[in-house]
Design a protein around this motif. Structure first.
Motif, short mmCIF file in Angstrom:
data_model
loop_
_atom_site.label_atom_id
_atom_site.label_comp_id
_atom_site.label_asym_id
_atom_site.label_seq_id
_atom_site.Cartn_x
_atom_site.Cartn_y
_atom_site.Cartn_z
N LYS A 152 0.84 -1.20 0.00
CA LYS A 152 0.00 0.00 0.00
C LYS A 152 0.87 1.25 0.00
O LYS A 152 2.08 1.19 0.24
CB LYS A 152 -0.92 -0.02 1.21
N THR A 153 0.24 2.37 -0.24
CA THR A 153 0.93 3.66 -0.15
C THR A 153 1.16 3.98 1.33
O THR A 153 0.22 3.93 2.13
CB THR A 153 0.07 4.78 -0.78
N LYS A 205 1.51 5.96 4.69
CA LYS A 205 0.89 7.19 5.19
C LYS A 205 1.98 8.02 5.89
O LYS A 205 2.67 7.53 6.77
CB LYS A 205 -0.26 6.86 6.13
N LYS A 254 -0.24 -3.58 4.51
CA LYS A 254 -1.58 -3.22 4.97
C LYS A 254 -1.79 -3.60 6.44
O LYS A 254 -1.42 -4.70 6.87
CB LYS A 254 -2.61 -3.95 4.09
N THR A 261 -4.28 9.62 9.98
CA THR A 261 -4.60 9.16 8.62
C THR A 261 -5.08 10.33 7.77
O THR A 261 -4.68 10.47 6.60
CB THR A 261 -5.69 8.06 8.68
N PHE A 313 -5.65 11.02 3.56
CA PHE A 313 -6.66 9.99 3.33
C PHE A 313 -7.95 10.27 4.11
O PHE A 313 -7.96 11.07 5.05
CB PHE A 313 -6.12 8.62 3.74
N LYS A 315 -10.78 8.60 -1.37
CA LYS A 315 -9.45 8.12 -0.98
C LYS A 315 -9.50 7.57 0.45
O LYS A 315 -8.99 8.17 1.40
CB LYS A 315 -8.43 9.27 -1.06
N GLY A 345 -8.50 5.62 3.55
CA GLY A 345 -7.21 5.13 4.06
C GLY A 345 -7.30 4.32 5.32
O GLY A 345 -6.34 3.64 5.70
N ASP A 404 -5.01 0.36 -0.34
CA ASP A 404 -4.42 1.45 0.45
C ASP A 404 -5.14 1.69 1.77
O ASP A 404 -4.78 2.60 2.51
CB ASP A 404 -4.43 2.75 -0.37
N CYS A 405 -6.15 0.87 2.05
CA CYS A 405 -6.96 1.10 3.24
C CYS A 405 -6.57 0.16 4.38
O CYS A 405 -6.64 -1.06 4.24
CB CYS A 405 -8.44 0.93 2.92
#
Length: 681
Positions: A240-241, A243, A281, A305, A310, A381, A383, A408-409
């Motif tokens: 994932k991206t 944070k 994740k 977050t 996000f 988006k 997150g 990404d969540c």
């Protein structure tokens, strides 16, 4: 015929003698495969192996004899039984049959042939008698053995059931061993195949500590750990991206709180933040006792977050709890954080506006109930998903939720249900775990008292005093209406009684109250518009009523420890001293006395849940069995605690060495988990 493990997963119709009728009868008992039949264990057995002579027969006992049929007597008068006179070298006996055809009787008892027969002996008109004997054969070895007794489905005889089980045992496939040599040594190297055979031997009934039983219980535990490990790995493999947020902003909010975070809260927040900043994740459970401060930790995680660009969704089990979280967030965060509540009471127009704002990222944190995850709710988006009181979700549902959340969540689940470690390992083993045990310093321990129900006048005096001080009271009853069969106080009757003493100060809440009515009543109580809320156990979960500092629980001995502790957690949410009064009848059982004393001595939910499991069994802890979360066939978290620890240790070893788990495929498939991880090589 298949002879690998897949044979055991075959339909019951594959067995000889199991037609559609028998198959349907078994399926009513949730016996759907050959494997399922193996876990319906014998509860006792009948020893038919010893043979007697007619002259030595004992009346009203099951006896086995070898006889020769001499003469048939088939009366032409309806309702009279058919008889067969039989003998051995010491005397005569009548075999009596009701509702059996002549042809069948002649077939099983041919004149002049030696036959072995077993059944309960009676004495009628100066002669021994056997009525409707089920065990008859010319082959004495079939009869002269120990026959297991099972809890049978109506319509299936013991003889038929034994025949089916014996057929399976004789056809058991030789499955390649899946355990390491070190693990097998713990069980004296007994194989799965031999363990199953021993499990059904009459002499082994109730021998739970023997190697064969322990090995099978371990298989069951370890298969669950394997599945949980695979789910964890699958989720961790999702990249994932990361944070990225400024921790100083979080600390500014913490510094403005009117209390200090506990060590456990700080540790948990650090674990969550590490997950948020990771490229893997997050799939984490935040477990904490009632009043331990999980909500503030989750809201700070939401804040971080949002500061990383996000959106966050916070789901609660009830609308009033979602609203309470929403109001706390508004109080905590500046207006720069855009917060809203998706309510079932909102108009169609307002809902449409909120949904539009969510999809355009004009809302940073949205609060609501399960409606947040309907298809029409689209996030720009997302997150982080935070779900409060998640013990209603099983492994499958959690996996689906994680998949739906998107790559990404991150997912944070919370529960205020402290449960013993062995249960946590099993039920939540698919997740990373954070635990908050400490209570904030501002929380005063709830003082717990016990009171005989005939001392209710003392309780009423106490309630009057508390109301004069401006406090509110929960009054919990086990039943909604009066029951003639069970002598429990009913919520309806109690509210009528209290209304006479405290006019216009009493409201009633129970399972038949509609959702809308419940919300109205709870909101009125929250605003201190009345003083006493009479309720069934539906007030267990989650809401803060800072002004309620007394809870009275009637028939307290009828509740489990964990449930009493959860109910007690409804008070002590404010800064005032709080009390819990457990009311009971005088004729308490020893267990009930133990439960009440444990609760009076401790406010530690984790300690209480351990004691509860010892007293009541793991299935009863807050209805986990009823929720279908876990229902082992052999393993028991109390009696097999050592096996859970062994399985956990072995699982960690396999994970650390990144061992190939394909050899465990039969184990996982047999224990019916293929629907969760079905792509093992």
């Amino acid at each position: 015929m298949k002879r690998n493990y897949e044979y055991l997963l075959s339909d019951l119709n594959l067995l000889k003698g199991v037609g559609t009728k028998t198959s349907n009868l078994l399926k009513r008992k949730k016996i759907n495969t050959i494997f399922d039949l193996l876990w319906k264990l014998p509860k006792s057995y009948t020893d038919r192996s010893l043979s007697s002579k007619i002259k030595d027969l004992k009346i009203d006992e099951i006896q086995t004899i070898t006889i020769i049929p001499l003469k048939y007597s088939f009366p032409r008068v309806r309702n009279l039984p058919n008889r067969v006179l039989c003998k051995d070298d010491t005397g005569e006996i009548d075999c009596v049959f009701f509702n059996s055809y002549e042809g069948y009787i002649k077939k099983i008892l041919p004149i002049g042939k030696e036959v072995t027969i077993s059944g309960k002996i009676k004495y009628f008109r100066n002669k021994y008698q056997l009525t409707n004997p089920k065990y008859i054969s010319e082959d004495s070895s079939i009869i002269k053995q120990k026959h297991n007794s099972y809890s049978l489905t109506e319509g299936i005889s013991e003889k038929v059931y034994n025949k089916i089980i014996l057929q399976i045992i004789n056809n058991l496939p030789q499955i390649e061993e899946w355990h390491s040599k070190d693990i097998l040594k713990k069980f004296n190297n007994i194989s799965w195949n031999d363990s199953i055979k021993k499990l059904h031997e009459p002499e082994n009934i109730g021998k739970f500590k023997e190697n064969f039983y322990q090995r099978l219980a371990y298989d069951e535990i370890f298969s669950t750990f394997l599945v949980n490990s695979e789910i964890r790995k699958k989720i961790k493999r999702i990249k994932k991206t990361k944070k990225i947020f400024d921790i100083k902003k979080q600390n500014e909010i913490i510094s403005k709180l009117n209390f200090s975070l506990t060590n456990d809260q700080n540790k948990t927040l650090s674990e969550i933040n590490k997950d948020l900043c990771s490229e893997n994740k997050m799939f984490r459970l935040l477990q904490g006792d009632v009043g331990s401060g999980k909500t503030i930790v989750s809201l700070l995680s939401a804040f971080n977050t949002v500061n990383s660009g996000f959106q966050v969704a916070v789901m609660a089990p009830t609308e009033i709890l979602a609203r309470q979280h929403f109001l706390l967030a508004k109080k905590l965060f500046s207006q720069n954080i855009k917060i809203d509540l998706l309510s079932g009471k909102s108009s169609y127009k307002d809902k449409k506006i909120i949904l539009n704002k969510i999809s355009n990222k004009q809302i940073d944190i949205i609060f609501g109930t399960h409606a947040l995850f309907q298809k029409k709710v689209e996030f720009k988006k997302l997150g982080l998903i935070i779900i409060d009181e998640q013990h209603k979700f099983g492994v499958n549902q959690r996996k689906k939720l994680s998949d739906k959340a998107g790559k990404d969540c991150d997912v944070l689940l919370m529960t205020a249900t402290p449960i013993p470690r062995t249960l946590t390992m099993t039920i939540y083993g698919d997740m990373d775990l954070s635990i908050i045990r400490e209570k904030p310093n501002i929380r005063k321990p709830v003082k717990t008292y016990s009171k005989l129900e005939d001392k209710i006048d003392d309780v009423i005096k106490f309630v009057k005093k508390e109301i004069k001080l401006g406090n509110q009271i929960f009054w919990v009853c086990p039943l909604i209406e009066e029951s003639k069969k069970i002598d429990h106080s009913s919520a309806i009757k109690k509210s009528e009684y209290l209304n006479k003493l405290f006019p216009k100060q009493v409201f009633l809440l129970h399972g038949k109250t509609t959702t809308d009515e419940k919300e109205v009543i709870l909101n009125k109580f929250l605003k201190n518009e009345f003083k006493i809320l009479v309720s069934t156990t539906i007030i267990e979960v989650g809401i803060d009523f800072p002004n309620a500092n007394v809870i009275i629980i009637e028939n307290a001995n009828k509740f489990g420890l964990s449930q009493l502790h959860q109910l007690r957690g409804r008070v002590g949410r404010g800064s005032k001293e709080s009390s819990c009064i457990l009311m009971f009848k005088s004729n308490l059982s020893d267990n009930a006395k133990k439960r009440i004393n444990i609760l009076k001595d401790s406010n530690d939910g984790f300690k209480i849940s351990e004691e509860d499991m010892k007293l009541r069994g793991f299935g009863d802890i807050l209805g986990f069995k009823q929720s279908g979360i876990k229902n082992f066939r052999l393993a028991d978290p109390i009696h097999n605690h050592n096996l859970f620890i062994l399985a956990e240790k072995e699982m960690k070893r396999i994970e650390n060495y990144n061992e190939d788990i394909s050899k465990f495929k039969p184990l996982i498939k047999l224990y019916d988990r293929a629907d969760i991880i079905n792509d093992i090589a």
